[in-house]
Design a protein around this motif. Structure first.
Motif, PDB file in Angstrom:
ATOM      1  N   GLN B  21      55.721 -42.631  70.086  1.00 43.16           N
ATOM      2  CA  GLN B  21      56.118 -44.027  69.922  1.00 43.16           C
ATOM      3  C   GLN B  21      56.319 -44.672  71.296  1.00 43.16           C
ATOM      4  O   GLN B  21      56.814 -44.025  72.218  1.00 43.16           O
ATOM      5  CB  GLN B  21      57.433 -44.126  69.127  1.00 43.16           C
ATOM      6  CG  GLN B  21      57.339 -43.622  67.694  1.00 43.16           C
ATOM      7  CD  GLN B  21      56.515 -44.548  66.813  1.00 43.16           C
ATOM      8  OE1 GLN B  21      56.490 -45.757  67.025  1.00 43.16           O
ATOM      9  NE2 GLN B  21      55.827 -43.964  65.841  1.00 43.16           N
ATOM     10  N   LYS B  55      54.658 -50.937  66.931  1.00 39.62           N
ATOM     11  CA  LYS B  55      55.311 -51.270  65.662  1.00 39.62           C
ATOM     12  C   LYS B  55      54.381 -50.925  64.498  1.00 39.62           C
ATOM     13  O   LYS B  55      53.158 -51.075  64.606  1.00 39.62           O
ATOM     14  CB  LYS B  55      55.661 -52.757  65.632  1.00 39.62           C
ATOM     15  CG  LYS B  55      56.816 -53.091  66.572  1.00 39.62           C
ATOM     16  CD  LYS B  55      57.063 -54.586  66.604  1.00 39.62           C
ATOM     17  CE  LYS B  55      58.141 -54.899  67.642  1.00 39.62           C
ATOM     18  NZ  LYS B  55      58.276 -56.328  67.902  1.00 39.62           N
ATOM     19  N   ASN B  57      53.480 -48.203  63.529  1.00 38.61           N
ATOM     20  CA  ASN B  57      52.620 -47.081  63.936  1.00 38.61           C
ATOM     21  C   ASN B  57      51.189 -47.488  64.296  1.00 38.61           C
ATOM     22  O   ASN B  57      50.255 -46.696  64.168  1.00 38.61           O
ATOM     23  CB  ASN B  57      52.583 -46.003  62.848  1.00 38.61           C
ATOM     24  CG  ASN B  57      53.894 -45.246  62.797  1.00 38.61           C
ATOM     25  OD1 ASN B  57      54.613 -45.162  63.798  1.00 38.61           O
ATOM     26  ND2 ASN B  57      54.218 -44.723  61.636  1.00 38.61           N
TER      27      ASN B  57
END
Lengths: 162, 162
Positions: B21, B55, B57
């Motif tokens: 992430q 955001k 993914n």
């Protein structure tokens, strides 16, 4: 606070690398580099550069993977408007044949262009790699090359610093 | 040897690529990449970059070993400034939190350089040489579908010469 490592503690000894004569052809260099690689699924392992030696056996430079890609003339090929993508392979091999006089010494990175002292801290090594935009540096001890320090070698100990 | 291989043929699909992430701390990125590394025949191998997710993914970029070297350099500067004059932190490159370097601070966004999946690997090699990068995202339209690396293209070139 991590104990600062020195270049000589994390480098790959020079003896572990494949070598090639400065007078070898680009074709021979590609073959030597290919020989040093092995495949394991989608992952490749082996060293990504070759040590270049003079006729007397002394180290004179380093030939990297990207250096070889550049050497085989991709930038020049790009400027030839006759090239069609579908036949690039044919143009590429023809180009390599035409340029067969090109030798390793013409495209290697000379030893003195970017080096690091064996006693230098890894922080200095990281800054040197970034400044020269390279992924490997010859390591010198008393002026004599003793190893190669790669971005990969710093990565393997970097977790101690965060 | 098929001379018309496309980036799709040699890419590593994004689903097989290690991911992180963009808000994650750089130490987490190092941990993930190190977990993918293994030693074989005396050399280390593994993925040398991470796919960065934003955001919902959605992939937004890649974090390379060079990005981690930059993080290492920044970390060293920050520690030095904290010991001496912390006000100097304000003069460092703008990072989201000067005490915690995040992936998004040092990742390479997809917009920098990419290639379409149906383009020939010739194009990918040209981009690698001109942009001095070792991995390039492969896109299907605007969506990333894979990654091509210097080593994969080099192997194709070797096959061409056989």
């Amino acid at each position: 606070m991590p104990i600062t490592k020195r270049a000589e503690e994390i480098m790959v000894p020079i003896e572990d690398y494949s070598t090639i004569s400065e007078n070898a052809t680009i074709y021979e260099a590609i073959k030597v580099l290919q020989y040093s690689f092995h495949r394991d699924g989608k992952a490749w392992y082996g060293h990504r550069s070759v040590i270049v030696l003079k006729e007397d056996g002394s180290l004179t430079g380093i030939l990297t993977l990207r250096g070889l890609l550049k050497a085989v003339g991709f930038q020049e090929l790009d400027e030839e408007i006759s090239i069609k993508a579908e036949s690039w392979g044919w143009y590429f091999t023809e180009h390599l044949r035409r340029e067969s006089k090109m030798r390793v010494k013409d495209v290697m990175r000379p030893l003195n262009l970017a080096t690091i002292d064996a006693k230098a801290d890894v922080e200095i090594a990281a800054i040197t790699l970034l400044r020269h935009r390279v992924n490997s540096l010859p390591v010198l001890k008393n002026g004599k090359p003793v190893g190669i320090l790669r971005t990969l070698d710093i990565f393997r100990i970097i977790d101690q610093y965060f | 040897m098929n001379l018309t291989k496309t980036c799709r043929d040699i890419m590593i699909p994004v689903t097989n690529y290690p991911q992180i992430q963009q808000e994650a701390h750089i130490a987490h990125a190092i941990e993930i990449l190190q977990n993918f590394f293994h030693k074989k025949d005396g050399t280390w191998y593994g993925f040398q970059s991470l796919l960065v997710l934003g955001k919902k993914n959605v992939p937004t970029g890649i974090l390379t070993l060079r990005g981690l070297l930059n993080a290492f350099k920044l970390q060293g500067r920050m520690e030095h400034l904290l010991k001496t004059d912390p006000t100097g932190l304000f003069f460092l490159p703008s990072i989201s939190d000067p005490y915690r370097i995040r992936v998004k601070d040092l990742m390479r966004p997809f917009g920098y350089v990419s290639v379409q999946e149906d383009e020939y690997i010739f194009k990918a090699v040209k981009l690698m040489v001109t942009h001095k990068v070792n991995s390039i995202p492969v896109m299907s339209g605007k969506s990333p579908v894979g990654m091509v690396r210097t080593i994969d293209t080099f192997w194709i070139i070797g096959e061409l010469l056989d």
